[in-house]
Design a protein around this motif. Structure first.
Motif, PDB file in Angstrom:
ATOM      1  N   LYS A   1      11.014   2.034  -4.875  1.00 47.81           N
ATOM      2  CA  LYS A   1      11.441   0.574  -5.239  1.00 47.81           C
ATOM      3  C   LYS A   1      12.745   0.532  -5.627  1.00 47.81           C
ATOM      4  CE  LYS A   1       9.414  -2.652  -8.572  1.00 47.81           C
ATOM      5  NZ  LYS A   1       8.456  -2.751  -9.506  1.00 47.81           N
TER       6      LYS A   1
ATOM      7  N   GLU B   1       3.951  -6.557  -3.084  1.00 49.74           N
ATOM      8  CA  GLU B   1       4.287  -7.764  -4.023  1.00 49.74           C
ATOM      9  C   GLU B   1       5.910  -8.201  -3.381  1.00 49.74           C
ATOM     10  OE1 GLU B   1       5.454  -8.426  -8.872  1.00 49.74           O
ATOM     11  OE2 GLU B   1       4.576  -6.292  -8.197  1.00 49.74           O
ATOM     12  N   PHE B   2       6.498  -7.302  -3.204  1.00 46.95           N
ATOM     13  CA  PHE B   2       7.940  -7.713  -2.300  1.00 46.95           C
ATOM     14  C   PHE B   2       7.833  -8.629  -1.382  1.00 46.95           C
ATOM     15  CE2 PHE B   2      10.661  -6.373   0.976  1.00 46.95           C
ATOM     16  CZ  PHE B   2      12.095  -6.763   0.502  1.00 46.95           C
TER      17      PHE B   2
ATOM     18  N   GLN C   1       5.264 -10.226  -0.599  1.00 53.67           N
ATOM     19  CA  GLN C   1       4.434 -11.862  -0.977  1.00 53.67           C
ATOM     20  C   GLN C   1       5.771 -12.639  -1.724  1.00 53.67           C
ATOM     21  OE1 GLN C   1       1.471 -10.396  -3.486  1.00 53.67           O
ATOM     22  NE2 GLN C   1      -0.174 -11.249  -2.263  1.00 53.67           N
ATOM     23  N   GLU C   2       6.619 -12.139  -2.529  1.00 54.55           N
ATOM     24  CA  GLU C   2       7.735 -12.811  -3.030  1.00 54.55           C
ATOM     25  C   GLU C   2       8.679 -13.421  -1.901  1.00 54.55           C
ATOM     26  OE1 GLU C   2       9.466 -10.096  -5.600  1.00 54.55           O
ATOM     27  OE2 GLU C   2       7.977 -10.232  -7.261  1.00 54.55           O
ATOM     28  N   ARG C   3       8.880 -12.778  -0.619  1.00 56.43           N
ATOM     29  CA  ARG C   3       9.521 -13.285   0.273  1.00 56.43           C
ATOM     30  C   ARG C   3       8.844 -14.280   1.150  1.00 56.43           C
ATOM     31  NH1 ARG C   3      12.470  -8.691   3.133  1.00 56.43           N
ATOM     32  NH2 ARG C   3      12.882 -10.085   5.112  1.00 56.43           N
ATOM     33  N   ASN C   4       7.639 -14.473   0.903  1.00 56.66           N
ATOM     34  CA  ASN C   4       6.645 -15.425   1.393  1.00 56.66           C
ATOM     35  C   ASN C   4       6.483 -14.958   3.160  1.00 56.66           C
ATOM     36  OD1 ASN C   4       6.266 -17.303  -0.665  1.00 56.66           O
ATOM     37  ND2 ASN C   4       8.476 -18.165  -0.234  1.00 56.66           N
TER      38      ASN C   4
END
Length: 260
Positions: free
Chosen positions: A180, A51-52, A54-57
């Motif tokens: 995390k 998820e991390f 994906q958040e940074r594209n």
């Protein structure tokens, strides 16, 4: 007559009991499959890190097909393949995988590897991306290029393979959900993958048992042959022995009835 039927059903029940027992012993547990998987939400899973990313594209996606299919689908030779092996998984880089790497791809393996040393189990290492927490005594003391190391040896190192490279990490938990609250670990693994030169980052979920619909359909058409190829000789022999015993029992029972 009734007694004979009871004996037959007893042998049939025994046969299926043996099959079920062997299946449970040989098949990996769900926990083993989830360990290191981006679908896993337990402390040893990688859902939070994915998820991390994906958040940074980041150009990342889950790969749920075989390695052979990966070779066939991507011919640009600029892929970074991440494999996070679980608690008890055994791995080795095959000749085919090395040939794929030599073409310009990168293979990153996170697993229990390297030698057990006298290093403290829990250590913290300052990097350009923050403090990286490592919890293993394993280190590599061979003459490979170290990416992260201490006085006991390399924690992360790379092995050049012609135009590509293989990166090894001594622990499968470098960026697991348990870390995390240690952002340095997440950033470190992210930059390790993003700086490898690949245009796309693939996380191998196939090794954790996850397969997309297309792959499932293809493999289901040949499940009988796959079963025979992947079943150990011992299991086949045991199954065959049980079947033979049932046939002998039925045959002897038939002869007894004819004599009567």
């Amino acid at each position: 007559m009734i007694k004979s039927r009871r004996k037959l059903w007893l042998f049939v029940g025994l046969f299926f009991s043996v099959i079920i027992l062997l299946t449970l012993l040989v098949a990996p547990s769900r926990n083993q499959l989830m360990s290191g998987s981006t679908f896993g939400v337990a402390p040893d899973g990688y859902a939070a890190w994915y998820e991390f990313m994906q958040e940074r594209n980041a150009p990342i996606e889950r790969w749920q097909k075989s390695f052979k299919t990966l070779q066939q689908n991507y011919s640009d030779n600029s892929i970074t393949l991440l494999r996070v092996y679980g608690k008890s998984a055994q791995f080795a880089v095959s000749k085919t995988e090395r040939e794929w790497v030599k073409k310009g791809n990168t293979l990153v393996n996170l697993a229990f590897q390297g030698r057990v040393t006298e290093a403290p189990f829990s250590t913290s290492h300052e990097t350009d991306f923050g403090a990286v927490k490592i919890e293993t005594t394993r280190r590599n003391t061979d003459s490979f290029k170290a990416i992260l190391k201490d006085d006991f040896g390399a924690i992360i190192w790379q092995e050049k393979q012609s135009e590509g490279k293989i990166i090894y990490v001594t622990t499968p938990y470098l960026a697991a959900n348990a870390y995390k609250l240690s952002p340095g670990n997440y950033d470190f693994l992210a930059n390790l993958l993003e700086s490898s030169g690949g245009n796309k980052i693939l996380v191998d979920e196939y090794i954790h048992g996850y397969k997309d619909k297309e792959t499932q359909e293809i493999e289901e058409t040949s499940n009988v042959f796959a079963y025979l190829l992947n079943t150990t000789l011992l299991i086949i022999l045991i199954q065959g022995l049980v079947i033979v015993l049932i046939l002998i029992f039925v045959y002897n029972n038939t002869l007894e009835k004819k004599k009567i």
